[in-house]
Design a protein around this motif. Sequence first.
Motif, short mmCIF file in Angstrom:
data_model
loop_
_atom_site.label_atom_id
_atom_site.label_comp_id
_atom_site.label_asym_id
_atom_site.label_seq_id
_atom_site.Cartn_x
_atom_site.Cartn_y
_atom_site.Cartn_z
N TRP A 139 -7.21 1.80 -10.68
CA TRP A 139 -6.43 2.78 -9.98
C TRP A 139 -7.09 4.12 -9.88
O TRP A 139 -6.79 4.92 -9.16
CB TRP A 139 -4.89 2.79 -10.51
CG TRP A 139 -4.75 2.99 -11.94
CD1 TRP A 139 -5.09 2.42 -13.09
CD2 TRP A 139 -4.54 4.64 -12.43
NE1 TRP A 139 -4.90 3.22 -14.21
CE2 TRP A 139 -4.72 4.58 -13.91
CE3 TRP A 139 -4.53 5.65 -11.80
CZ2 TRP A 139 -4.42 5.55 -14.55
CZ3 TRP A 139 -4.23 7.06 -12.65
CH2 TRP A 139 -4.13 6.93 -13.87
N ASN A 143 -7.67 6.35 -6.67
CA ASN A 143 -7.53 7.84 -6.43
C ASN A 143 -8.53 8.70 -6.26
O ASN A 143 -8.54 9.62 -5.50
CB ASN A 143 -6.52 8.12 -7.64
CG ASN A 143 -5.05 7.60 -7.52
OD1 ASN A 143 -4.56 7.19 -6.51
ND2 ASN A 143 -4.54 7.54 -8.63
N ARG A 144 -9.65 8.30 -6.80
CA ARG A 144 -10.97 9.10 -6.65
C ARG A 144 -11.36 8.89 -5.04
O ARG A 144 -11.52 9.89 -4.46
CB ARG A 144 -11.86 8.78 -7.62
CG ARG A 144 -12.90 9.72 -7.81
CD ARG A 144 -14.13 9.31 -8.80
NE ARG A 144 -13.36 9.35 -9.94
CZ ARG A 144 -13.67 8.11 -10.91
NH1 ARG A 144 -14.35 7.27 -10.49
NH2 ARG A 144 -13.11 8.19 -12.12
N ALA A 147 -8.89 10.61 -2.45
CA ALA A 147 -8.33 12.13 -2.78
C ALA A 147 -8.88 13.00 -1.54
O ALA A 147 -7.96 13.87 -1.40
CB ALA A 147 -9.05 12.58 -4.25
N PHE A 152 -2.81 10.10 -3.10
CA PHE A 152 -2.89 9.14 -4.44
C PHE A 152 -1.73 8.30 -4.42
O PHE A 152 -0.70 8.28 -4.16
CB PHE A 152 -3.07 10.31 -5.31
CG PHE A 152 -1.81 10.71 -6.14
CD1 PHE A 152 -0.71 11.54 -5.23
CD2 PHE A 152 -1.27 10.62 -7.26
CE1 PHE A 152 0.34 11.97 -5.79
CE2 PHE A 152 -0.14 11.12 -7.80
CZ PHE A 152 0.79 11.76 -7.19
N ALA A 153 -2.17 7.31 -5.31
CA ALA A 153 -1.18 6.10 -5.76
C ALA A 153 -0.61 6.62 -7.22
O ALA A 153 -1.27 6.92 -8.31
CB ALA A 153 -1.87 4.91 -6.07
N PRO A 154 0.78 7.09 -7.20
CA PRO A 154 1.19 8.02 -8.30
C PRO A 154 1.56 7.02 -9.47
O PRO A 154 2.83 7.42 -10.16
CB PRO A 154 2.35 8.77 -7.62
CG PRO A 154 2.81 7.71 -6.70
CD PRO A 154 1.62 6.83 -6.17
N ASP A 156 0.37 5.84 -13.70
CA ASP A 156 -0.81 6.14 -14.54
C ASP A 156 -0.55 5.51 -15.55
O ASP A 156 -0.13 5.95 -16.84
CB ASP A 156 -0.96 7.65 -14.89
CG ASP A 156 0.39 8.36 -15.29
OD1 ASP A 156 1.55 7.55 -15.38
OD2 ASP A 156 0.44 9.27 -15.91
N LEU A 235 1.38 5.47 -0.52
CA LEU A 235 0.80 6.46 -1.25
C LEU A 235 1.50 7.73 -1.11
O LEU A 235 2.23 7.86 -0.13
CB LEU A 235 -0.75 6.58 -0.63
CG LEU A 235 -1.73 5.47 -0.64
CD1 LEU A 235 -2.87 5.78 0.35
CD2 LEU A 235 -1.84 5.39 -2.17
N ILE A 238 -0.95 14.36 -2.35
CA ILE A 238 -1.24 15.20 -3.70
C ILE A 238 -0.61 16.56 -3.69
O ILE A 238 -0.47 17.26 -2.46
CB ILE A 238 -2.74 15.48 -3.87
CG1 ILE A 238 -3.37 14.00 -4.06
CG2 ILE A 238 -3.05 16.15 -5.17
CD1 ILE A 238 -4.83 14.18 -4.04
#
Lengths: 486, 486
Positions: A139, A143-144, A147, A152-154, A156, A235, A238
């Motif tokens: 993940w 996200n990188r 971006a 982003f996939a929120p 973590d 997604l 951001i």
Amino acid sequence: MGAGPTLKRIDPNLMALAYAIHSQMLQAADQIARAIGQDNVSYDTDVLEHHGHSDWSTSNSPVRAAAVVYPRTTADVSAIARICNALSVPMVPFGAGSSVEGNFSQPHSGICIDFSHMDQIIAFHPDDMDVVVQPGVNWVDLNRHIAHAGLFAPLDPSPTATIGGMVSTNCSGTNAMRYGTMKDWVLNLTVVLADGTVIKTRRRPRKTSAGYNLTSLFVGAEGTLGIVTEATLKLAPIPQDTSVAVVAFGSIRDAAAAASELIRSGIQLAALELMDDVQMRILNEHGSEAVRRRKWEEKPTLFVKFSGTTDGIKSDAARVGEIIRGSAQLHFAKSKQEEQDLWAARKEALFTMVNIRPRGTEIWSTDVAVPVSRLAEIIDLSKRECGQLGIFASVIGHVGDGNFHVAMMYDPRDEEQKRAVARCVHNMMSRALEMEGTVSGEHAIGIGKKDCLVDELGQDTIGLMRTVKRAVDPKWVMNPGKVFDR
Amino acid sequence: MGAGPTLKRIDPNLMALAYAIHSQMLQAADQIARAIGQDNVSYDTDVLEHHGHSDWSTSNSPVRAAAVVYPRTTADVSAIARICNALSVPMVPFGAGSSVEGNFSQPHSGICIDFSHMDQIIAFHPDDMDVVVQPGVNWVDLNRHIAHAGLFAPLDPSPTATIGGMVSTNCSGTNAMRYGTMKDWVLNLTVVLADGTVIKTRRRPRKTSAGYNLTSLFVGAEGTLGIVTEATLKLAPIPQDTSVAVVAFGSIRDAAAAASELIRSGIQLAALELMDDVQMRILNEHGSEAVRRRKWEEKPTLFVKFSGTTDGIKSDAARVGEIIRGSAQLHFAKSKQEEQDLWAARKEALFTMVNIRPRGTEIWSTDVAVPVSRLAEIIDLSKRECGQLGIFASVIGHVGDGNFHVAMMYDPRDEEQKRAVARCVHNMMSRALEMEGTVSGEHAIGIGKKDCLVDELGQDTIGLMRTVKRAVDPKWVMNPGKVFDR
């Protein structure tokens, strides 16, 4: 680590009757090698060991898979399932190995399916704000990669986690207060069923009420109903800006009361996390250089994360200030660097503790969640009990969701201490259930918490899960020994 | 209304074999009367008619239930299920009767279970931000009842809808862009299974990853897997403030492009709705007095709703202004009264159209949803096709979710026109599926869209739903004839 595998209720003779014996499992591996390529099958002892045990896990099984296989496509996984199902060989999916409840262990041996070769982003649709990925995608990498499009996939969870495991455990983390858990971010799944049939749960609409929600049935099912081979994830944009504030309180109860007021205020916080006095002391003593730039008050501390427009955050921060004022002193990050440092303190907490533990000791981490009004009480009681037993314990809480982890340090060779920790964990879970909570906020059930799940939901509810499982996987070959028993 | 019942694939002989005959259904009703009281069972023709047909529905069945029963408790429902299951009598739950796909019709007759006597709020936990309710509770009443605590259930289907139906159709409405759909707001369900077994899917934590997500399995299952007798709903804080803006565009494509930019911006809008030129003209000509205070531009118009802190809204509104500037002129409400009037225009749109339709004409409303990038295209194509066929059609879109409704007016006695409408609907659904969308964004499947669901998901995916259904309800007595066929 932990109480060890809970195989006590499974009769070994039944196991032998139910599943292929070792030589048949090797036959299955051989057939798989012919189907997907010899290079994609491993019998190496180190490989088997790596795929069968985790130091991070509260529960492990001593049994290992007969082979580890590495599919590259959905068709490969379908072939594997067809073979395993025909020969009654258990199939256990393996992502990053970062789960903590023995979710990928192999108590009935079988074939371990490693998704490290299925790590491609298949399609990115920035205008639809979704992305189609294989289960082996990490993940953080994802996200990188996206971006640049402001998306982003929120979620973590552990930074090593991959999408397949995140789906299968319904993971979350500090973002859950604002963004919810994995189940809220999966638009569709491609799944290989026990007999090799490939289904797709949905097309790609952002909203639908067409037919059963099979997507949510697979999210959190720990691979016991099918193997996820592709996922379309929603997604989020951001946020334009973020900020962080910390505030220390005289007691856990005061901190939790303030948290409750913040939750009720309607201010949309990005995260609301709690660390107890013990964790704060660890930061002062053993935190990274960035974290030790600040001298932390060694008191229960709330970490408040803001996100949104820059102006919106100013307004949110002012309102948070008004709510907290009187009970404690809020410290807002004054620069982007300080913001990063403050949040790093929260993020590195668990790692720091694992790193500083005396050689030979282990950490048992709990994961209960309760209705938020009961959070202060259960944390308080749990800390007191650990204190009485003389166990080192610290608390990290996702207080926005009523979910918290107590990390308890113990010496596994000290039977009495181990029993004390187990008792403490058991009491904490019973207390959570009395408060109408859950024994697992975000780590799922795996092999270690099956009895607790029965306590939580009762035999009739587990009975319905079992009915569904039996219908979908009649030979019970999909990740057996997890969530509940046969 | 609409294409009429789609019973064509069910062999009447099979029906007779599968389910009890009418006299046995009356026996079941008699047993139920003994179990839950004679006063709670009705055979009245008007009552049966009211429970078996809806003018609002695109699909209806000519068959009626043998009796309507009115349980007061979960135990009553359990008794009803036990009796019906034993005698192979279909059970069809009935809430407010506001669903529009024949979701509560009784194509196989049986017992209709009306929840109007199960309309109690069982427990309100403001500190946990949740509420426990019976299925007959109306959501508007609920929100009125709990408003004093600053909380609300953020769904907004038909104002008459009740919780049981909202759960069973996975309803949403204009709030879905910000708050999601019903599945996102149900913490647990108490469900009566086919054989009368009562299960509770979860305790009451706000977050959990413990075991299968049975809650989401029942949400949207239209009562085909079990009957919901109690629900715990998450609640959201009522935003401190709200505001509304409207903006007219030269074309649907321009409006949809602007919507797409707003969605991508990360500004958290409360709602983003689209009405086409036809709808706007109807407002000018037939809107309520409040709505006609304003002279509306008869162009495709976006309705933007803001919510949050007063300062946050100012900041959001400014950013929306920046994004829209150049392409169109935003009009912000200047007072709370004007805000209400602007939003009323959106909310009364459908009702206005139903009210002004010429006597004898009917309205067929579609409900497709597509990935948002395709929205402009499909609305454009659909409008053009309706125009070519000379059918009166107007568009209301929940553009934040890619979901929109085309309301088409037709004379049901005019076979050719009816066929033209049916063709138009069919083409729209095919187009939505080509775009990876869904045939049902928020109205569910009911009896009218079963074939479309097969087109959408394929036989293998429906096969898995069928496997689950068969395992959970082996006699296929729970709301049969809905979602998919046996």
